[in-house]
Design an enzyme around this catalytic site. Sequence first.
Site, PDB file in Angstrom:
ATOM      1  N   HIS A 134     130.086  61.531  46.698  1.00 43.38           N
ATOM      2  CA  HIS A 134     128.808  60.891  46.370  1.00 43.38           C
ATOM      3  C   HIS A 134     128.617  59.573  47.101  1.00 43.38           C
ATOM      4  O   HIS A 134     127.521  59.004  47.096  1.00 43.38           O
ATOM      5  CB  HIS A 134     128.706  60.667  44.857  1.00 43.38           C
ATOM      6  CG  HIS A 134     127.401  61.100  44.285  1.00 43.38           C
ATOM      7  ND1 HIS A 134     126.193  60.784  44.862  1.00 43.38           N
ATOM      8  CD2 HIS A 134     127.094  61.816  43.164  1.00 43.38           C
ATOM      9  CE1 HIS A 134     125.211  61.281  44.127  1.00 43.38           C
ATOM     10  NE2 HIS A 134     125.728  61.923  43.103  1.00 43.38           N
ATOM     11  N   ASP A 138     123.430  61.353  48.593  1.00 38.41           N
ATOM     12  CA  ASP A 138     122.946  61.554  47.231  1.00 38.41           C
ATOM     13  C   ASP A 138     122.726  63.050  46.987  1.00 38.41           C
ATOM     14  O   ASP A 138     122.911  63.886  47.870  1.00 38.41           O
ATOM     15  CB  ASP A 138     121.641  60.777  47.014  1.00 38.41           C
ATOM     16  CG  ASP A 138     121.849  59.273  47.140  1.00 38.41           C
ATOM     17  OD1 ASP A 138     122.918  58.797  46.705  1.00 38.41           O
ATOM     18  OD2 ASP A 138     120.961  58.597  47.683  1.00 38.41           O
TER      19      ASP A 138
END
Length: 442
Positions: A413, A417
């Site tokens: 992450h 995104d």
Amino acid sequence: MAQVLEFKLPDLGEGLTEAVIVSWLVQVGEVVAIDQPVVEVETAKAMVEVPCPYGGVVTARFGEEGAELPVGAPLLTVAVGGTDPVPEPEGSGNVLVGYGTGAPPARRRRARPTAPDRANGSAAPAATAGTAVHARVPAPPAATEGPVPVISPLVRRLARDNGLDLRGLSGSGPDGLILRADVEDALRVGATRTVAQPPAGPQTAPDEAANGRTGTRTPLKGIRGAVADKLSRSRREIPDATCWVDADATELMRARTAMNAAGASKISLLALLARISTAALARYPELNSYVDVEAREIVRLDRIHLGFAAQTDRGLVVPVVRDAHARDAESLTAEFARLTEAAHAGKLTPGELTGSTFTLNNYGVFGVDGSTPIINHPEAAMLGVGRIVPKPWVHEGELAVRQVVQLSLTFDHRVCDGGTAGGFLRYVADCVENPAVLLRTV
């Protein structure tokens, strides 16, 4: 006069610090040539045959098969014949880090079959059946000055742990060298035992019988240990997330059948999935990257080196297909087959197990639908593919039985995104459902 040279476990590269002896390729008393492989070892990455930089007669071996040795530990000793001093190795193109080789010695002789093997401490059979076993006995007490003729730390430790004074032994090796068998014979007959100190035994595991937690302990070493370390590091450092989607793979399976019906070399399903993955990475290059933690930077990579998970008898390995983005389906099929065969044979080189930028994990071969795999550190993502099975599916407005697969993407992450990860996975699913989508990027 022969000179005994000690060959130590060399630096095998790739940051490896130890190796496990798989099999010895030479015996004590055997004549070896320069650069001749003498032992096969298993590192955390591959099986490697280790060549010896010396030529001569093997006088001793260190370690039994299955023993783990650190880099720099003695492997064997070689008696190099001749009266002149043995020159330093001058290099012979040996691929092992830190070791070159020189010219072979002028003379080589096979040692008489009385030299013991340090791997098991046993001596070779006597020359005649009627010869009695000769036990090594201490030399006269006056011989207490000067260096002790021992080169093996294992022999010194064996003597020290049993309270044995090595100055009281006559060695049976070249030039009076004290061998492990000399120490073991002396201990066996009790002729030279001094005031004994308790042997340093291995540390015992905590007594868990009272809690009903008895079982077998298996050391985490070799490939299993390397996998454990890498997975643990991935979990510590990478904040991963997973998204998944079901896809109708019927058209992909039909396309593969049509390709293979053309009479050329067969195309594997893994190769088609790899082709789809490289096309998706071209559209979403954020996932072909890694995080440089020290510099606090995301490093986006120009080339795609595709790793794929392969389960072997020795554990999980991830062979790497170099420049997968530049290969077609036939080339990918051939390279997958070659690397898979080498993986099962334990013949992958360290270079074939490192440097991947993205990993494809076809866990469907185990008969499961989905998974949330751990990212292959330091990569940014891994595509997982479940089994392809017939399921009810709405196709063109009607319920039908279609070949359905579950796809998952586990991603870092920090590099992107959910929108990027979702876009990547959706594109992969679209190519699986309609392979013609790939024609837009060919």
